[in-house]
Design a protein around this motif. Structure first.
Motif, PDB file in Angstrom:
ATOM      1  N   LEU A  66     -48.958  -2.024  -3.086  1.00 20.55           N
ATOM      2  CA  LEU A  66     -48.752  -1.695  -1.919  1.00 20.55           C
ATOM      3  C   LEU A  66     -49.176  -0.359  -2.667  1.00 20.55           C
ATOM      4  CD1 LEU A  66     -45.295  -3.040  -2.480  1.00 20.55           C
ATOM      5  CD2 LEU A  66     -46.298  -3.113  -0.651  1.00 20.55           C
ATOM      6  N   ARG A  67     -48.954   0.143  -4.011  1.00 19.92           N
ATOM      7  CA  ARG A  67     -49.673   1.493  -4.480  1.00 19.92           C
ATOM      8  C   ARG A  67     -51.148   2.005  -3.402  1.00 19.92           C
ATOM      9  NH1 ARG A  67     -48.520   6.467  -4.930  1.00 19.92           N
ATOM     10  NH2 ARG A  67     -50.232   7.376  -5.556  1.00 19.92           N
ATOM     11  N   VAL A  68     -51.539   0.070  -3.942  1.00 23.23           N
ATOM     12  CA  VAL A  68     -53.746   0.754  -3.072  1.00 23.23           C
ATOM     13  C   VAL A  68     -53.148   0.542  -1.669  1.00 23.23           C
ATOM     14  CG1 VAL A  68     -55.848  -0.848  -3.225  1.00 23.23           C
ATOM     15  CG2 VAL A  68     -54.266   0.300  -5.498  1.00 23.23           C
ATOM     16  N   ALA A  69     -52.762  -0.269  -1.273  1.00 23.79           N
ATOM     17  CA  ALA A  69     -52.131  -0.432   0.329  1.00 23.79           C
ATOM     18  C   ALA A  69     -51.922   1.158   0.660  1.00 23.79           C
ATOM     19  CB  ALA A  69     -51.514  -1.483   0.796  1.00 23.79           C
ATOM     20  N   VAL A  70     -51.029   1.563   0.177  1.00 23.00           N
ATOM     21  CA  VAL A  70     -50.785   3.238   1.251  1.00 23.00           C
ATOM     22  C   VAL A  70     -51.742   3.784   0.934  1.00 23.00           C
ATOM     23  CG1 VAL A  70     -48.704   4.936   0.798  1.00 23.00           C
ATOM     24  CG2 VAL A  70     -48.092   2.706   0.621  1.00 23.00           C
ATOM     25  N   ASN A  71     -52.625   3.687  -0.053  1.00 22.52           N
ATOM     26  CA  ASN A  71     -53.007   4.982  -0.902  1.00 22.52           C
ATOM     27  C   ASN A  71     -54.308   5.080   0.304  1.00 22.52           C
ATOM     28  OD1 ASN A  71     -52.023   5.894  -2.697  1.00 22.52           O
ATOM     29  ND2 ASN A  71     -52.830   4.836  -4.467  1.00 22.52           N
ATOM     30  N   CYS A  72     -55.058   3.515   0.446  1.00 22.45           N
ATOM     31  CA  CYS A  72     -56.182   2.991   1.778  1.00 22.45           C
ATOM     32  C   CYS A  72     -55.371   3.584   2.723  1.00 22.45           C
ATOM     33  CB  CYS A  72     -56.064   1.812   0.971  1.00 22.45           C
ATOM     34  SG  CYS A  72     -57.332   1.198  -0.354  1.00 22.45           S
ATOM     35  N   ALA A  73     -54.296   3.521   3.497  1.00 24.47           N
ATOM     36  CA  ALA A  73     -54.216   3.395   4.339  1.00 24.47           C
ATOM     37  C   ALA A  73     -54.143   4.471   4.321  1.00 24.47           C
ATOM     38  CB  ALA A  73     -52.706   3.098   4.575  1.00 24.47           C
ATOM     39  N   LYS A  74     -53.941   6.024   3.829  1.00 27.39           N
ATOM     40  CA  LYS A  74     -53.730   7.179   4.084  1.00 27.39           C
ATOM     41  C   LYS A  74     -54.938   7.919   3.950  1.00 27.39           C
ATOM     42  CE  LYS A  74     -49.220   8.473   1.497  1.00 27.39           C
ATOM     43  NZ  LYS A  74     -48.475   9.056   0.375  1.00 27.39           N
ATOM     44  N   SER A  75     -55.792   7.210   3.132  1.00 27.09           N
ATOM     45  CA  SER A  75     -57.399   7.629   3.394  1.00 27.09           C
ATOM     46  C   SER A  75     -58.160   7.894   4.612  1.00 27.09           C
ATOM     47  CB  SER A  75     -57.995   7.004   1.386  1.00 27.09           C
ATOM     48  OG  SER A  75     -57.451   7.530   1.018  1.00 27.09           O
ATOM     49  N   PHE A  76     -57.392   6.219   5.271  1.00 29.94           N
ATOM     50  CA  PHE A  76     -58.270   5.863   6.437  1.00 29.94           C
ATOM     51  C   PHE A  76     -57.691   7.011   7.519  1.00 29.94           C
ATOM     52  CE2 PHE A  76     -58.135   3.692   9.987  1.00 29.94           C
ATOM     53  CZ  PHE A  76     -59.972   2.884   9.975  1.00 29.94           C
ATOM     54  N   LYS A  77     -56.646   7.543   6.852  1.00 30.87           N
ATOM     55  CA  LYS A  77     -55.704   7.566   8.268  1.00 30.87           C
ATOM     56  C   LYS A  77     -56.674   8.989   8.032  1.00 30.87           C
ATOM     57  CE  LYS A  77     -52.805   7.443  10.968  1.00 30.87           C
ATOM     58  NZ  LYS A  77     -52.851   7.649  11.986  1.00 30.87           N
ATOM     59  N   THR A  78     -56.790   9.651   6.939  1.00 31.73           N
ATOM     60  CA  THR A  78     -57.529  10.770   6.919  1.00 31.73           C
ATOM     61  C   THR A  78     -59.236  11.391   6.836  1.00 31.73           C
ATOM     62  OG1 THR A  78     -57.453  11.006   4.598  1.00 31.73           O
ATOM     63  CG2 THR A  78     -55.792  11.950   5.715  1.00 31.73           C
ATOM     64  N   SER A  79     -60.017   9.781   7.588  1.00 28.21           N
ATOM     65  CA  SER A  79     -61.337   9.804   7.034  1.00 28.21           C
ATOM     66  C   SER A  79     -61.889   9.892   8.498  1.00 28.21           C
ATOM     67  CB  SER A  79     -61.594   8.017   6.961  1.00 28.21           C
ATOM     68  OG  SER A  79     -61.094   7.800   8.656  1.00 28.21           O
ATOM     69  N   ALA A  80     -62.613  10.637   7.941  1.00 27.80           N
ATOM     70  CA  ALA A  80     -63.259  11.194  10.359  1.00 27.80           C
ATOM     71  C   ALA A  80     -63.968   9.915  10.991  1.00 27.80           C
ATOM     72  CB  ALA A  80     -65.577  11.447   9.244  1.00 27.80           C
ATOM     73  N   TYR A  81     -63.922   8.810  10.274  1.00 22.45           N
ATOM     74  CA  TYR A  81     -63.755   7.605  11.372  1.00 22.45           C
ATOM     75  C   TYR A  81     -62.618   7.569  11.987  1.00 22.45           C
ATOM     76  CZ  TYR A  81     -63.558   3.026  13.217  1.00 22.45           C
ATOM     77  OH  TYR A  81     -63.356   2.336  13.605  1.00 22.45           O
ATOM     78  N   ALA A  82     -61.464   7.329  11.457  1.00 27.25           N
ATOM     79  CA  ALA A  82     -59.917   7.285  12.223  1.00 27.25           C
ATOM     80  C   ALA A  82     -59.777   8.819  12.827  1.00 27.25           C
ATOM     81  CB  ALA A  82     -59.105   7.427  10.855  1.00 27.25           C
ATOM     82  N   ARG A  83     -60.107   9.567  12.874  1.00 27.03           N
ATOM     83  CA  ARG A  83     -60.316  11.253  13.027  1.00 27.03           C
ATOM     84  C   ARG A  83     -60.698  10.809  14.744  1.00 27.03           C
ATOM     85  NH1 ARG A  83     -61.467  15.282   9.742  1.00 27.03           N
ATOM     86  NH2 ARG A  83     -62.018  13.828   8.352  1.00 27.03           N
ATOM     87  N   TYR A  84     -62.023  10.592  14.243  1.00 26.03           N
ATOM     88  CA  TYR A  84     -62.974  10.626  15.404  1.00 26.03           C
ATOM     89  C   TYR A  84     -62.996   9.090  16.503  1.00 26.03           C
ATOM     90  CZ  TYR A  84     -63.810  15.227  13.774  1.00 26.03           C
ATOM     91  OH  TYR A  84     -63.618  16.605  12.952  1.00 26.03           O
ATOM     92  N   CYS A  85     -62.806   8.266  15.673  1.00 27.91           N
ATOM     93  CA  CYS A  85     -63.060   7.293  17.375  1.00 27.91           C
ATOM     94  C   CYS A  85     -61.222   6.494  17.424  1.00 27.91           C
ATOM     95  CB  CYS A  85     -62.835   5.991  15.866  1.00 27.91           C
ATOM     96  SG  CYS A  85     -64.799   5.947  15.371  1.00 27.91           S
ATOM     97  N   VAL A  86     -61.284   5.595  18.559  1.00 27.35           N
ATOM     98  CA  VAL A  86     -60.728   5.567  19.141  1.00 27.35           C
ATOM     99  C   VAL A  86     -60.950   3.744  19.950  1.00 27.35           C
ATOM    100  CG1 VAL A  86     -58.925   5.651  21.739  1.00 27.35           C
ATOM    101  CG2 VAL A  86     -59.688   7.995  20.296  1.00 27.35           C
ATOM    102  N   SER A  87     -59.963   2.906  19.432  1.00 35.48           N
ATOM    103  CA  SER A  87     -59.749   1.381  19.264  1.00 35.48           C
ATOM    104  C   SER A  87     -59.937   1.189  21.028  1.00 35.48           C
ATOM    105  CB  SER A  87     -58.610   0.798  18.821  1.00 35.48           C
ATOM    106  OG  SER A  87     -58.638  -0.165  19.326  1.00 35.48           O
ATOM    107  N   LEU A  88     -60.566  -0.048  21.438  1.00 28.16           N
ATOM    108  CA  LEU A  88     -60.708  -0.311  22.452  1.00 28.16           C
ATOM    109  C   LEU A  88     -59.939  -1.009  23.366  1.00 28.16           C
ATOM    110  CD1 LEU A  88     -64.356  -2.332  22.426  1.00 28.16           C
ATOM    111  CD2 LEU A  88     -63.708  -0.207  23.620  1.00 28.16           C
ATOM    112  N   ASP A  89     -58.928  -1.216  21.875  1.00 32.18           N
ATOM    113  CA  ASP A  89     -57.527  -1.960  22.821  1.00 32.18           C
ATOM    114  C   ASP A  89     -56.911  -1.044  22.832  1.00 32.18           C
ATOM    115  OD1 ASP A  89     -58.321  -4.477  21.511  1.00 32.18           O
ATOM    116  OD2 ASP A  89     -57.248  -4.748  19.522  1.00 32.18           O
ATOM    117  N   ASP A  90     -56.479  -0.120  21.763  1.00 31.44           N
ATOM    118  CA  ASP A  90     -55.669   1.124  22.359  1.00 31.44           C
ATOM    119  C   ASP A  90     -56.208   2.245  24.116  1.00 31.44           C
ATOM    120  OD1 ASP A  90     -54.531   0.964  20.199  1.00 31.44           O
ATOM    121  OD2 ASP A  90     -56.077   3.023  18.915  1.00 31.44           O
TER     122      ASP A  90
END
Length: 166
Positions: A66-90
């Motif tokens: 759970l700790r690793v999941a929270v850290n990975c998800a937070k890191s993902f949310k702040t990554s450049a990829y997450a900030r500048y990409c939009v999912s096709l599903d969205d």
């Protein structure tokens, strides 16, 4: 040596079977996107494979995952990829979420900021104690309690707003 490999494989397989849904829901709660949540899940289990020797017991395993999941998800949310990409599903289907047993309530929890939704999710959906949540999120127990109170208040407002539309 071969038996050691088999037992390590069994350990990883058991962890994936037992905790993948929980890890996915925690990641989904933070990333708000099912594909990103799957990516986070995958990263968590890759890290488990690399760090399996650090796990002491079953209770430690769940807390560690759970700790690793929270850290990975937070890191993902702040990554450049997450900030500048939009999912096709969205783009194609606005507001698509993963289905759960109580979809409306889960969607309401998901609409909260990750600061509150993560704490509410771990407390109510995973039945974790405040002390466990504090360790996983690396915050004080009083911060967990405050987030629960504020999250419940925000959730109440969302539900009341939805009911006023009905």
């Amino acid at each position: 040596m071969m038996n050691e490999l088999i037992s390590a494989d069994d350990f990883i397989a058991k962890a994936v079977n037992e905790y993948s849904d929980t890890i996915y829901r925690v990641a989904l709660n933070i990333t708000k996107n099912k594909d990103d949540a799957f990516d986070v899940c995958q990263e968590v289990f890759v890290r488990l494979i690399k760090s399996k020797h650090k796990i002491k017991n079953g209770e430690h395993l769940k807390a560690w995952l759970l700790r690793v999941a929270v850290n990975c998800a937070k890191s993902f949310k702040t990554s450049a990829y997450a900030r500048y990409c939009v999912s096709l599903d969205d783009i194609v289907e606005q507001g698509v979420t993963d289905r759960t047993t109580d979809t409306t309530m889960f969607e309401s929890v998901m609409s909260l900021s990750p600061k509150y939704s993560t704490v509410i999710y771990l407390f109510y959906y995973e039945n974790m104690k405040i002390s466990e949540i504090a360790k996983i999120l690396d915050i004080t127990q009083s911060a967990v309690k405050s987030r629960l109170v504020r999250g419940r208040k925000a959730l109440k407002e969302i539900i009341e707003k939805e009911q006023s539309y009905d």
